[in-house]
Enzyme design. Structure first.
Site, PDB file in Angstrom:
ATOM      1  N   MET A  30       0.837  -1.203   0.000  1.00 16.37           N
ATOM      2  CA  MET A  30       0.000   0.000   0.000  1.00 16.37           C
ATOM      3  C   MET A  30       0.872   1.253   0.000  1.00 16.37           C
ATOM      4  SD  MET A  30      -3.412  -0.872   2.096  1.00 16.37           S
ATOM      5  CE  MET A  30      -2.781  -0.670   3.736  1.00 16.37           C
ATOM      6  N   LEU A  33       6.625   3.143   1.677  1.00 14.91           N
ATOM      7  CA  LEU A  33       7.483   1.958   1.790  1.00 14.91           C
ATOM      8  C   LEU A  33       8.595   2.115   2.819  1.00 14.91           C
ATOM      9  CD1 LEU A  33       7.797   1.027  -1.993  1.00 14.91           C
ATOM     10  CD2 LEU A  33       6.125   0.238  -0.318  1.00 14.91           C
ATOM     11  N   HIS A  37       8.870  -3.719   3.329  1.00 12.76           N
ATOM     12  CA  HIS A  37       8.311  -3.890   1.978  1.00 12.76           C
ATOM     13  C   HIS A  37       9.418  -4.265   0.984  1.00 12.76           C
ATOM     14  CE1 HIS A  37       5.351  -0.744   3.540  1.00 12.76           C
ATOM     15  NE2 HIS A  37       4.570  -1.754   3.234  1.00 12.76           N
ATOM     16  N   GLY A 153       4.599 -10.454   4.000  1.00 13.45           N
ATOM     17  CA  GLY A 153       5.406 -10.366   5.210  1.00 13.45           C
ATOM     18  C   GLY A 153       4.805 -11.137   6.375  1.00 13.45           C
ATOM     19  N   LYS A 155       5.028 -10.233   9.270  1.00  8.37           N
ATOM     20  CA  LYS A 155       4.518  -9.238  10.220  1.00  8.37           C
ATOM     21  C   LYS A 155       2.998  -9.309  10.268  1.00  8.37           C
ATOM     22  CE  LYS A 155       3.274  -5.032  11.009  1.00  8.37           C
ATOM     23  NZ  LYS A 155       2.595  -4.039  10.224  1.00  8.37           N
ATOM     24  N   SER A 192       4.224   1.200   8.042  1.00  9.77           N
ATOM     25  CA  SER A 192       3.919   2.553   7.558  1.00  9.77           C
ATOM     26  C   SER A 192       3.218   3.346   8.645  1.00  9.77           C
ATOM     27  CB  SER A 192       3.034   2.478   6.315  1.00  9.77           C
ATOM     28  OG  SER A 192       3.626   1.639   5.347  1.00  9.77           O
ATOM     29  N   ARG A 193       2.508   2.658   9.525  1.00 11.15           N
ATOM     30  CA  ARG A 193       1.754   3.354  10.580  1.00 11.15           C
ATOM     31  C   ARG A 193       2.649   3.838  11.720  1.00 11.15           C
ATOM     32  NH1 ARG A 193      -2.535  -0.496   9.003  1.00 11.15           N
ATOM     33  NH2 ARG A 193      -4.325   0.751   8.296  1.00 11.15           N
TER      34      ARG A 193
HETATM   35  P1  AMP Z   1       1.232  -3.025   3.551  1.00  7.05           P
HETATM   36  O1  AMP Z   1       1.784  -1.999   2.632  1.00  7.05           O
HETATM   37  O2  AMP Z   1       1.281  -2.630   4.983  1.00  7.05           O
HETATM   38  O3  AMP Z   1      -0.089  -3.574   3.102  1.00  7.05           O
HETATM   39  O4  AMP Z   1       2.239  -4.264   3.450  1.00  7.05           O
HETATM   40  C1  AMP Z   1       2.528  -4.860   2.223  1.00  7.05           C
HETATM   41  C2  AMP Z   1       3.305  -6.118   2.445  1.00  7.05           C
HETATM   42  O5  AMP Z   1       4.519  -5.816   3.155  1.00  7.05           O
HETATM   43  C3  AMP Z   1       2.558  -7.156   3.295  1.00  7.05           C
HETATM   44  O6  AMP Z   1       2.826  -8.444   2.782  1.00  7.05           O
HETATM   45  C4  AMP Z   1       3.178  -6.966   4.649  1.00  7.05           C
HETATM   46  O7  AMP Z   1       3.102  -8.123   5.463  1.00  7.05           O
HETATM   47  C5  AMP Z   1       4.608  -6.657   4.276  1.00  7.05           C
HETATM   48  N1  AMP Z   1       5.283  -5.980   5.394  1.00  7.05           N
HETATM   49  C6  AMP Z   1       4.869  -4.870   6.043  1.00  7.05           C
HETATM   50  N2  AMP Z   1       5.720  -4.573   7.049  1.00  7.05           N
HETATM   51  C7  AMP Z   1       6.685  -5.520   7.040  1.00  7.05           C
HETATM   52  C8  AMP Z   1       7.842  -5.766   7.842  1.00  7.05           C
HETATM   53  N3  AMP Z   1       8.174  -4.984   8.864  1.00  7.05           N
HETATM   54  N4  AMP Z   1       8.608  -6.846   7.533  1.00  7.05           N
HETATM   55  C9  AMP Z   1       8.277  -7.660   6.500  1.00  7.05           C
HETATM   56  N5  AMP Z   1       7.199  -7.471   5.712  1.00  7.05           N
HETATM   57  C10 AMP Z   1       6.410  -6.422   5.977  1.00  7.05           C
END
Ligand code: AMP
Length: 294
Positions: A30, A33, A37, A153, A155, A192-193
């Protein structure tokens, strides 16, 4: 690196790659980054011939009182980072491209993709509709990108399991791969949060990972029978450390089942979601180190 906004353009590009017999990996994000990510793109770079990333803030996965409007959007910076990470192409569509009927919530969708069971607890309880919003959008992205391997991830471990279940149940021709959680030097899982945290909150935030690690170590030593006591003391500890609320703190096995007294400690994982100021932070820690499970 090419940036594409139209579904047909992306389909043509991937068809061309597949025509040459190339393996295509995708990291779906999303945006806003961080190194977590980018680790997904790096994993794809190591295993695949071509690397795709998606940048799309998915409205369907945000509840009505959640941060869809405030969610950070930094496309120019994100594109530079993805290029540095070795991506070949980025798909960054408009919201109208992905939701042409103006859908904002899962209930607006004519066609909804829902995984049952494992979406009920943990984040599914505190965020009703969230996972249906995720799977409906990820299904669209799987269909549009046609990627052979998709990286997610750990996470968001529950999300990873939900997407893996969807891919398996619907016979999607994609391999779903989990990548380890990337952390700040003090242990806080990158997110990101985290940008929502004030300096004082940011200083308290690593207490979440520290508490989960202590619980995981105690489970390793004392076994699944200690779970209930550890959840009670862990909740107290998180509140003492200054988190505003503990949305959930739970011990489950690696398939998200509730453990029994005789569940092997090595199969357990500690999951939490907490509130800290404007941020909702989630994290999870495996009792057995990730490398040992593979
Ligand atoms: P998001 O942009 O938050 O939807 O995350 C996109 C992808 O990045 C998802 O597969 C998340 O699990 C992964 N992700 C987010 N934060 C991390 C992190 N700290 N370590 C590994 N992967 C992550």
């Amino acid at each position: 690196m090419i940036t594409l906004r139209q579904i047909n353009e992306l389909r043509q590009l991937v068809q061309c790659w597949h025509g040459k017999g190339e393996l295509v990996g995708v990291a779906m994000t999303m945006g806003a980054l961080h190194a977590g990510h980018l680790s997904l793109a790096t994993a794809a770079r190591e295993e695949c011939d071509r690397v795709l990333a998606t940048l799309f803030v998915n409205p369907l996965q945000f509840g009505p009182a959640e941060d869809y409007e405030q969610y950070p959007r930094e496309e120019e910076r994100d594109l530079a980072l993805l290029e540095e990470s070795g991506c070949d192409a980025v798909f960054a569509p408009s919201v109208e491209t992905i939701f042409p009927r103006g859908e904002r919530f899962p209930t607006d969708s004519r066609t909804l993709v829902t995984v049952r069971g494992i979406t009920q607890g943990l984040c599914g309880r505190s965020r009703p509709g969230h996972f249906a919003g995720v799977t409906t959008e990820v299904m669209k992205m799987m269909n549009i990108t046609g990627a052979d391997v998709a990286y997610f991830g750990e996470k968001d471990y529950q999300q990873y399991l939900v997407i893996r279940a969807m891919a398996e149940d619907l016979f999607l021709p994609v391999r779903v791969v989990a990548c380890p959680t990337v952390r700040e030097p003090d242990g806080l899982a990158m997110s990101s949060r985290n940008a929502y945290l004030t300096p004082a909150e940011r200083a308290r935030a690593p207490g979440l990972y520290a508490t989960l690690c202590q619980m995981a170590a105690a489970l390793r030593e004392r076994g699944a029978g200690a779970a209930a006591g550890l959840v009670a003391s862990g909740t107290g500890e998180l509140l003492r450390l200054g988190f505003d609320a503990v949305e959930y703190l739970e011990i489950r096995d690696n398939a998200l089942a509730e453990p029994g007294e005789d569940t092997a400690a090595a199969a357990l994982r500690v999951f939490a979601a907490v509130r800290l100021g404007q941020a909702r932070l989630i994290d999870n820690v495996a009792v057995e180190p990730e490398a040992a499970q593979a």
